[in-house]
Design an enzyme around this catalytic site. Sequence first.
Site: not given
Length: 366
Positions: A102, A206
């Site tokens: 990202h 994550e």
Amino acid sequence: MVRWEIPLLVSGGACALAAATGPSYIEYSTVPGYFLQDLNSTNATAFDYTTVNFGLINQTYPTDPANVASLTQWQRFAIVVESLNANAPKNVDYKVLFLGRHGEGWHNAAETYYGTPGWNCYWSLLDGNATATWSDAHLTNNGIAQALVANNFWLSRIETQKITTPQSYYTSPLSRCLETANLTFSGLPLPAKNPFLPTIKEKLREGISEHTCDRRSNKTYIHNIFPTWPIEANFTEYDELWTGVTAETDGAQQVRSKQLLDNIFTTDCSTWMSFTSHSGEIGTILEVIGHRSFSLNTGAVIPVLVKAETILPSQVTHTISSMPWTPSPHCTVPPVTSISTIDNGCVCPNSAAPVDITLAPYATSS
Ligand SMILES: *[C@@H]1O[C@H](CO)[C@@H](O)[C@H](O)[C@H]1NC(C)=O
Ligand SMILES: *[C@@H]1O[C@H](CO)[C@@H](O)[C@H](O)[C@H]1NC(C)=O
Ligand SMILES: *[C@@H]1O[C@H](CO)[C@@H](O)[C@H](O)[C@H]1NC(C)=O
Ligand SMILES: *[C@@H]1O[C@H](CO)[C@@H](O)[C@H](O)[C@H]1NC(C)=O
Ligand SMILES: *[C@@H]1O[C@H](CO)[C@@H](O)[C@H](O)[C@H]1NC(C)=O
Ligand SMILES: *[C@@H]1O[C@H](CO)[C@@H](O)[C@H](O)[C@H]1NC(C)=O
Ligand SMILES: *[C@@H]1O[C@H](CO)[C@@H](O)[C@H](O)[C@H]1NC(C)=O
């Protein structure tokens, strides 16, 4: 020792792994020789995927056809991959994974702003400060710009390299990845049969630390932002994994990353795939596929060529073991510093007791 059973498929295509039945184990490896990122000599920090054609090495291949001069490096690489799959034994599949990190989120900006000790030992545990929110962080303007760089680069690869675009897309459920995937793949001239419709996968998130940036939003909220995007079956309404008390360990993250790959490799017969994820999670996927360690800058994308081989449990040579989650020490006020050689070795001011005093390693300043 941990073993994974491949589910028997009700439907599915003709790809080799999806057809496997019975107790078996999938072993992953990276096929070197095609990308700069596979070479130890490539400096990951200095690597800019946009200046080196996603890292695809310029070379001739034994599979180059007679009209090679009219084909781009990516077109010729596609022939290599097709040939690998065509000649592979039944228990072997090759896939090209585009792993995208990202763009910069508010949590990344905050780590830069407060410094890593202040961030890890104190600020990361809060939802934000007076002016910024980093719980399930959104992209900063810089992060949006990084995603648009990826978008432009994909467009240029489609136009100049006639690159094979992903046949399927997957994204982490965290907002920064949803936003990055959206900006990266919107408006591209993609083939009608392989549109950009990413599946949201819990296990692509994550590493689940105690930081609030690792807590995801609820399913209703995610669905409302991108109503057409499929959300995998069994995705819970609320985040049942983030506790804010203990953090996922490296071993636990490796196990769930292998489960993610096993799930995708046994249900999706596509060869070309895009994953939008995070630095820690991409790092863990690289470990599971035996790739060299390669840390991506925010917004960066690297392709990897992966070989997956279904073997009998008795043939497994290396296994991954889970490890229980553990608490991370922190301070009730910003720390004096941290000891970088100790994971989260927070040095709290004398005036403030560290949290969870019974849990080593701890230090107070003297
Ligand atoms: C790359 O580095 C790793 C770890 O340092 C080492 O084990 C491996 O042999 C190296 N590979 C090559 C091709 O030099
Ligand atoms: C890798 O690149 C970074 C950033 O350009 C630089 O600071 C670092 O010294 C390089 N590392 C090596 C081993 O060359
Ligand atoms: C391959 O050659 C092209 C055109 O000369 C260049 O733009 C690209 O960066 C080269 N790729 C690598 C990995 O060096
Ligand atoms: C809050 O954190 C952001 C970084 O995420 C920083 O830019 C901003 O200046 C901080 N605000 C205050 C009031 O310290
Ligand atoms: C998704 O991407 C489109 C095209 O860039 C943009 O107009 C839209 O605002 C984005 N949506 C979100 C929620 O980021
Ligand atoms: C989901 O999250 C949103 C945004 O935080 C919140 O407004 C909404 O009430 C939540 N929905 C449910 C069902 O909890
Ligand atoms: C669905 O998710 C729940 C909670 O994470 C888990 O306990 C259960 O095993 C999952 N079921 C399936 C079929 O994956």
